[in-house]
Design an enzyme around this catalytic site. Structure first.
Site, PDB file in Angstrom:
ATOM      1  CG  ASN A 250      44.035  41.643  37.603  1.00 11.82           C
ATOM      2  OD1 ASN A 250      42.993  41.017  37.787  1.00 11.82           O
ATOM      3  ND2 ASN A 250      45.148  41.383  38.267  1.00 11.82           N
TER       4      ASN A 250
ATOM      5  NE  ARG B 272      50.676  59.203  48.724  1.00 13.49           N
ATOM      6  CZ  ARG B 272      50.361  58.743  49.940  1.00 13.49           C
ATOM      7  NH1 ARG B 272      49.155  58.925  50.432  1.00 13.49           N
ATOM      8  NH2 ARG B 272      51.250  58.115  50.672  1.00 13.49           N
TER       9      ARG B 272
ATOM     10  CG  MET C 245      52.741  48.245  42.735  1.00 16.46           C
ATOM     11  SD  MET C 245      51.705  47.134  43.725  1.00 16.46           S
ATOM     12  CE  MET C 245      52.846  46.766  45.075  1.00 16.46           C
TER      13      MET C 245
ATOM     14  CG  ASN D 215      42.742  47.715  44.899  1.00 13.57           C
ATOM     15  OD1 ASN D 215      43.533  47.611  43.952  1.00 13.57           O
ATOM     16  ND2 ASN D 215      43.039  47.249  46.112  1.00 13.57           N
TER      17      ASN D 215
ATOM     18  CG  HIS E 273      43.689  42.971  48.572  1.00  8.03           C
ATOM     19  ND1 HIS E 273      44.899  43.650  48.649  1.00  8.03           N
ATOM     20  CD2 HIS E 273      43.678  42.103  49.611  1.00  8.03           C
ATOM     21  CE1 HIS E 273      45.576  43.212  49.695  1.00  8.03           C
ATOM     22  NE2 HIS E 273      44.870  42.285  50.295  1.00  8.03           N
TER      23      HIS E 273
ATOM     24  CB  VAL F 141      46.056  50.423  53.406  1.00  2.00           C
ATOM     25  CG1 VAL F 141      46.717  49.326  52.563  1.00  2.00           C
ATOM     26  CG2 VAL F 141      46.923  51.667  53.412  1.00  2.00           C
TER      27      VAL F 141
ATOM     28  CG  HIS G  26      47.614  36.142  39.519  1.00  4.59           C
ATOM     29  ND1 HIS G  26      47.382  37.301  40.220  1.00  4.59           N
ATOM     30  CD2 HIS G  26      48.923  35.875  39.703  1.00  4.59           C
ATOM     31  CE1 HIS G  26      48.495  37.708  40.792  1.00  4.59           C
ATOM     32  NE2 HIS G  26      49.449  36.851  40.507  1.00  4.59           N
TER      33      HIS G  26
ATOM     34  CD  GLU H  28      44.377  39.114  41.454  1.00  2.76           C
ATOM     35  OE1 GLU H  28      44.726  39.554  42.544  1.00  2.76           O
ATOM     36  OE2 GLU H  28      45.107  39.139  40.449  1.00  2.76           O
TER      37      GLU H  28
HETATM   38  C1  GRF Z   1      47.226  41.438  41.412  1.00  5.48           C
HETATM   39  O1  GRF Z   1      47.546  40.288  42.138  1.00  5.48           O
HETATM   40  C2  GRF Z   1      46.323  42.337  42.227  1.00  5.48           C
HETATM   41  O2  GRF Z   1      45.490  41.640  43.087  1.00  5.48           O
HETATM   42  C3  GRF Z   1      47.297  43.159  43.015  1.00  5.48           C
HETATM   43  O3  GRF Z   1      48.360  43.398  42.127  1.00  5.48           O
HETATM   44  C4  GRF Z   1      48.455  42.303  41.198  1.00  5.48           C
HETATM   45  C5  GRF Z   1      48.527  42.881  39.810  1.00  5.48           C
HETATM   46  O4  GRF Z   1      48.804  41.910  38.842  1.00  5.48           O
HETATM   47  N1  GRF Z   1      46.644  44.355  43.500  1.00  5.48           N
HETATM   48  P1  GRF Z   1      48.779  42.260  37.294  1.00  5.48           P
HETATM   49  O5  GRF Z   1      49.728  43.433  37.060  1.00  5.48           O
HETATM   50  O6  GRF Z   1      47.371  42.610  36.930  1.00  5.48           O
HETATM   51  O7  GRF Z   1      49.245  41.032  36.592  1.00  5.48           O
END
Ligand code: GRF
Length: 213
Positions: A23, A73, A98, A115, A117, A152, A179, A182
């Site tokens: 991404n 955190r 993460m 974000n 998702h 979340v 993906h 995304e």
């Molecule tokens: C993606 O699927 C996103 O939706 C999720 O984490 C993944 C990250 O993928 N939050 P990348 O590291 O961008 O390939």
């Protein structure tokens, strides 16, 4: 996000990414350096993350805020916030980051964190959204880009796009299609914000308005 047309220079964006960073790459290839958007920093909680290599190849500053160095955190997020402010970041993009962000961080960057998702929220929040959707047997899943709040995957939704699940396609293909979606939707969301086309309704803060241009 105020919704006012962007003035002055490009929108200064930072990306937080823990993993492979596809991404991030879509942002770097699609909108970075367009004159409207400048990725000025990429940070990760993982020293060896592929996302950091991608940033370095694009000549973008990187930061590492590892759990080992910041077991609390709150302290880690304070350090990230200071780094972001030093870079003059206006928009923080979570692209496979993460770690959960602390409430104090969210308050400090209210409506300035988005974000991506891999599901149609509010369905299947949290980890392994694609696996959750497949296990549930839904016919349609998809991708959501949303503002981040203290929950979340609960913040106001900016963009969504569906992906059909036929159950005759190999899971790997479904993951690949999600993906691909995304990689279109996240840069598009950044572009819209940079253009000043996005605002959150003052009377209903769940409602994100996108000005049609
Ligand atoms: C993606 O699927 C996103 O939706 C999720 O984490 C993944 C990250 O993928 N939050 P990348 O590291 O961008 O390939």
């Amino acid at each position: 996000m105020s919704g006012e047309p962007a003035t002055g220079g490009p929108l200064r964006v930072a990306v937080l990414a823990s993993g492979t960073g596809t991404n991030l790459q879509a942002i770097l290839d699609g909108v970075h350096g367009s004159g409207r958007v400048e990725v000025v920093g990429v940070a990760s909680d993982k020293e060896g993350a592929r996302s950091l290599e991608r940033a370095r190849s694009a000549g973008v500053s990187t930061g590492v805020f590892a759990r080992e160095d910041f077991p609390e955190r709150e302290a880690r997020d304070l350090a990230i916030a200071a780094w972001l402010e030093e870079l003059g970041v206006e928009l923080v993009v979570l692209a496979g980051y993460m770690q959960l962000l602390s409430d104090a961080f969210i308050r400090r960057f209210r409506n300035r964190v988005i974000n991506v998702h891999p599901a149609l929220l509010p369905a299947f929040p949290g980890l392994d959204a694609i696996g959750q959707a497949l296990a549930h047997g839904v016919r349609v899943t998809g991708v959501t880009v949303h503002f981040v709040d203290e929950g979340v995957d609960t913040g106001p939704i900016l963009l969504q796009r569906p992906v059909e699940l036929t159950y005759t396609r190999p899971v790997a293909e479904v993951i690949e299609e999600i993906h691909r979606v995304e990689h279109e939707l996240l840069p598009r969301a950044i572009e819209l914000i940079a253009a000043g086309a996005v605002s959150i309704d003052e009377r209903n803060p769940r409602l994100v308005r996108i000005e049609q241009r």
